[in-house]
Design an enzyme around this catalytic site. Structure first.
Site, mmCIF file in Angstrom:
data_model
loop_
_atom_site.group_PDB
_atom_site.id
_atom_site.type_symbol
_atom_site.label_atom_id
_atom_site.label_comp_id
_atom_site.label_asym_id
_atom_site.label_seq_id
_atom_site.Cartn_x
_atom_site.Cartn_y
_atom_site.Cartn_z
ATOM 1 N N GLU A 1 -10.028 1.878 4.355
ATOM 2 C CA GLU A 1 -9.776 3.118 3.601
ATOM 3 C C GLU A 1 -11.102 3.647 3.012
ATOM 4 O OE1 GLU A 1 -6.494 2.529 0.829
ATOM 5 O OE2 GLU A 1 -7.592 3.664 -0.672
ATOM 6 N N SER B 1 0.834 -1.204 0.000
ATOM 7 C CA SER B 1 0.000 0.000 0.000
ATOM 8 C C SER B 1 0.864 1.247 0.000
ATOM 9 C CB SER B 1 -0.912 0.032 1.225
ATOM 10 O OG SER B 1 -1.650 1.244 1.218
ATOM 11 N N HIS C 1 -7.430 -3.563 4.710
ATOM 12 C CA HIS C 1 -6.848 -2.212 4.742
ATOM 13 C C HIS C 1 -7.600 -1.308 3.769
ATOM 14 C CE1 HIS C 1 -4.347 0.757 2.685
ATOM 15 N NE2 HIS C 1 -3.718 0.961 3.824
ATOM 16 N N ASN C 2 -7.808 -1.802 2.545
ATOM 17 C CA ASN C 2 -8.510 -0.994 1.549
ATOM 18 C C ASN C 2 -9.967 -0.768 1.943
ATOM 19 O OD1 ASN C 2 -6.094 -1.341 0.196
ATOM 20 N ND2 ASN C 2 -7.053 -1.550 -1.801
ATOM 21 N N LYS D 1 -4.353 -6.800 3.273
ATOM 22 C CA LYS D 1 -4.323 -5.632 2.369
ATOM 23 C C LYS D 1 -5.746 -5.283 1.910
ATOM 24 C CE LYS D 1 -2.938 -2.424 -0.533
ATOM 25 N NZ LYS D 1 -3.572 -2.396 -1.773
HETATM 26 P P1 NAP Z 1 -1.056 -2.271 -14.081
HETATM 27 O O1 NAP Z 1 -1.555 -1.221 -15.007
HETATM 28 O O2 NAP Z 1 -1.998 -2.898 -13.136
HETATM 29 O O3 NAP Z 1 -0.384 -3.449 -14.941
HETATM 30 C C1 NAP Z 1 0.472 -3.181 -16.011
HETATM 31 C C2 NAP Z 1 1.631 -4.145 -15.998
HETATM 32 O O4 NAP Z 1 1.151 -5.484 -16.145
HETATM 33 C C3 NAP Z 1 2.562 -3.893 -17.179
HETATM 34 O O5 NAP Z 1 3.879 -4.110 -16.749
HETATM 35 C C4 NAP Z 1 2.096 -4.936 -18.173
HETATM 36 O O6 NAP Z 1 3.075 -5.274 -19.129
HETATM 37 C C5 NAP Z 1 1.846 -6.089 -17.251
HETATM 38 N N1 NAP Z 1 0.999 -7.116 -17.854
HETATM 39 C C6 NAP Z 1 -0.316 -7.043 -18.125
HETATM 40 N N2 NAP Z 1 -0.754 -8.201 -18.675
HETATM 41 C C7 NAP Z 1 0.325 -9.023 -18.728
HETATM 42 C C8 NAP Z 1 0.517 -10.360 -19.170
HETATM 43 N N3 NAP Z 1 -0.499 -11.092 -19.644
HETATM 44 N N4 NAP Z 1 1.759 -10.881 -19.097
HETATM 45 C C9 NAP Z 1 2.785 -10.163 -18.594
HETATM 46 N N5 NAP Z 1 2.661 -8.899 -18.157
HETATM 47 C C10 NAP Z 1 1.452 -8.341 -18.216
HETATM 48 O O7 NAP Z 1 0.232 -1.697 -13.312
HETATM 49 P P2 NAP Z 1 0.369 -0.912 -11.916
HETATM 50 O O8 NAP Z 1 -0.613 0.202 -11.787
HETATM 51 O O9 NAP Z 1 1.825 -0.627 -11.793
HETATM 52 O O10 NAP Z 1 -0.058 -1.994 -10.821
HETATM 53 C C11 NAP Z 1 0.617 -3.236 -10.706
HETATM 54 C C12 NAP Z 1 -0.051 -4.060 -9.626
HETATM 55 O O11 NAP Z 1 0.025 -3.358 -8.392
HETATM 56 C C13 NAP Z 1 -1.545 -4.314 -9.859
HETATM 57 O O12 NAP Z 1 -1.873 -5.585 -9.400
HETATM 58 C C14 NAP Z 1 -2.215 -3.249 -9.012
HETATM 59 O O13 NAP Z 1 -3.522 -3.614 -8.628
HETATM 60 C C15 NAP Z 1 -1.266 -3.195 -7.831
HETATM 61 N N6 NAP Z 1 -1.271 -1.942 -7.081
HETATM 62 C C16 NAP Z 1 -1.363 -0.756 -7.711
HETATM 63 C C17 NAP Z 1 -1.357 0.413 -6.979
HETATM 64 C C18 NAP Z 1 -1.424 1.741 -7.666
HETATM 65 O O14 NAP Z 1 -1.514 2.761 -6.949
HETATM 66 N N7 NAP Z 1 -1.377 1.798 -8.994
HETATM 67 C C19 NAP Z 1 -1.224 0.355 -5.592
HETATM 68 C C20 NAP Z 1 -1.085 -0.867 -4.974
HETATM 69 C C21 NAP Z 1 -1.109 -2.007 -5.732
HETATM 70 P P3 NAP Z 1 3.153 -4.464 -20.540
HETATM 71 O O15 NAP Z 1 3.876 -3.220 -20.231
HETATM 72 O O16 NAP Z 1 3.897 -5.386 -21.429
HETATM 73 O O17 NAP Z 1 1.742 -4.237 -20.987
#
Ligand code: NAP
Length: 478
Positions: free
Chosen positions: A191, A129, A187-188, A184
């Site tokens: 939130e 988080s 937690h959300n 987690k």
């Molecule tokens: P995201 O938009 O959720 O995911 C994009 C990433 O996933 C890219 O690296 C993409 O690769 C990869 N991807 C998608 N499909 C794929 C597949 N079939 N095979 C391999 N790679 C694949 O990214 P994010 O916002 O950084 O979040 C990442 C994770 O953290 C998620 O689970 C999200 O829920 C969690 N999270 C996010 C936040 C936040 O504030 N954003 C906070 C806490 C947790 P390409 O570049 O090749 O498309």
């Protein structure tokens, strides 16, 4: 070339910043992304921050890691996470660790952990988080999975995690299999409740005192110096003080009042229903977002539904502001108490042995619900690790008692004025339900026995009883 101590695959906003955080903390980090541009741009933009090993293929990535390998997967939750795990596993050896740091639903984590355990691979579902900034500067990390994996993983994650004021890292082993992602998720959920409560406080101050968003922003900034000191109050003050550049109006007045959601609130409530854990604050907050999004229904209702409400007649403006502050604090205690109860219920159900005090500790910094308040919760569980509910801890019992009259005034004023305050009022009802000598559940048991012969227990005798409702209405022992 030296091998990497940790690898990160999935370099969108979160993975990129986590990888930088590892590198800045002195770890050699192997980095990989399905489409290699993100890997190249990370190294181009931030390669000087530490030791990165850029890898175009998964095989190169796996080969770049010291054994046992520790791999953080930071990709979209759901199918993409399974796809990455399926591609990785044939390249790994027994004893390697895969950390899913995405927002997985905990039943998926349980399934993945069980499947990988059979293959001798440690699978750790870790809640992270703090958003983008937290990932870079120090998130709160909630790793689950096998305890022995934490021996390798713990020191690495603790190094990059946020640190509480006393220096404790905001990371600890939560419990086996899906425990980390479960915590987690809750937690959300908390939130959601916290944000809704702050939203209701805003509505009451706006409607009750006719204050401008900026004036309310100033009040929140002031509250942020006391018991309510928290990231969410701070952020709200900033949002309320923001002016829209296009119209010159307060930004909050030009934002469409439909709250989005990605699903963690819904998951929390679904799980709470399964566990029989009454998280009324989280549920009201989740439903309040749903109501806000029922645009057509709201428009139809606005035309037709009567208000029969009276205006607020507030003579003591400062007194009302203080009442809302106290009501917010009391409602917040309830929402957190409920969330901690849900964690305990899941811990019992799944045999996770989660230490609730440790959860309060690791939420003190780095995460979205970070707040001074979590120090008080930490202390409460230090006083008694087996608290029946946070509300009975002497500190919280006193704090809520001190604000109770204010809480009742605010909820009744909101009802009389027709201002929706679902989280404030349901939290107060929850509090009153807990303290009630008798609940109407006795009536429900009577009804159930009448139409379904579901039986009931008596207050004055052991056993289970049934009244012959359609017969002579005598009681029989069931
Ligand atoms: P995201 O938009 O959720 O995911 C994009 C990433 O996933 C890219 O690296 C993409 O690769 C990869 N991807 C998608 N499909 C794929 C597949 N079939 N095979 C391999 N790679 C694949 O990214 P994010 O916002 O950084 O979040 C990442 C994770 O953290 C998620 O689970 C999200 O829920 C969690 N999270 C996010 C936040 C936040 O504030 N954003 C906070 C806490 C947790 P390409 O570049 O090749 O498309």
């Amino acid at each position: 070339m030296a091998l990497a101590q940790i690898g990160v695959t999935g370099l969108a906003v979160m993975g990129r910043n986590l990888a930088r955080n590892f590198a800045r903390n002195g770890f050699t980090v192997a980095v990989h992304n399905r489409s290699p541009q993100k890997m190249h741009s990370l190294i181009e933009d931030h390669g000087s921050e530490g030791e990165f090993i850029g890898c175009e293929s998964l095989q190169d990535f796996v080969d770049a890691l010291a054994q046992p390998r520790t791999i953080v997967v930071m990709v979209q939750a759901g199918g993409p996470t399974d796809a990455v795990i399926d591609a990785l596993v044939p390249l790994l050896d027994k004893g390697d660790i895969i950390v899913d740091a995405g927002n997985a639903h905990f039943p998926d984590t349980r399934r993945r952990e069980a499947a990988l355990r059979e293959q001798g691979i440690h699978f750790v579902g870790a809640g992270v988080s703090g958003g983008e900034e937290g990932a870079l500067l120090g998130p709160s990390i909630m790793p689950g999975g096998p305890a022995e994996s934490y021996e390798t993983l713990g020191p690495i994650l603790e190094k990059i995690a946020a640190k509480a004021e006393d220096g404790t890292p905001c990371c600890t082993h939560v419990g086996p299999d899906g425990a980390g992602h479960f915590v987690k998720m809750v937690h959300n959920g908390i939130e959601y409740a916290d944000m809704q409560l702050i939203g209701e406080a805003y509505s009451l101050l706006r409607e009750g005192l006719n204050l401008s968003p900026k004036e309310i922003g100033d009040i929140f900034a002031d509250w942020n110096t006391g018991d309510l000191d928290s990231f969410l109050i701070e952020v709200t003050a900033e949002v309320l003080k923001q002016t829209d550049a296009k119209t010159g109006k307060p930004l909050v007045d030009v934002i469409v009042d439909e709250a989005g959601q990605k699903g963690t609130g819904r998951w929390t409530v679904q799980s709470a229903l399964d566990l029989g854990a009454p998280v009324t604050g989280i549920a009201e907050a989740t439903f309040a977002r749903a109501i806000s999004s029922q645009r057509a229904q709201r428009e139809a209702a606005r035309e037709v539904l009567a208000a029969n409400a009276s205006d607020f007649h507030i003579k003591d403006r400062a007194g009302f502001i203080e009442d809302v502050r106290l009501a917010l604090y009391a409602s917040k205690v309830v929402a957190y108490a409920q969330g901690f109860d849900q964690i305990q219920a899941a811990s019992d159900e799944y045999g996770w042995d989660i230490n609730r005090g440790d959860m309060a500790k690791i939420w003190r910094e780095g995460c979205i619900i970070r707040a001074r308040f979590l120090d008080r919760i930490t202390e409460a569980y230090e006083r008694d690790a087996d608290l029946a509910t946070l509300l009975v801890d002497p500190y919280f019992a006193d704090a809520v008692a001190g604000g109770l009259s204010a809480w009742r005034r605010v909820v009744s004023q909101a009802a009389l004025a027709g201002v929706p305050a679902p989280a404030f009022s349901s939290s107060l009802s929850y509090y009153d339900s807990l303290r009630a000598e008798r609940l109407p559940a006795a009536v429900i048991q009577g009804q159930r026995d009448f139409f379904g012969a579901h039986t009931y227990k008596r207050v004055d005798a052991e056993g289970t009883f049934h009244t012959l409702w359609s017969g002579d209405r005598t009681e029989v022992e069931a």
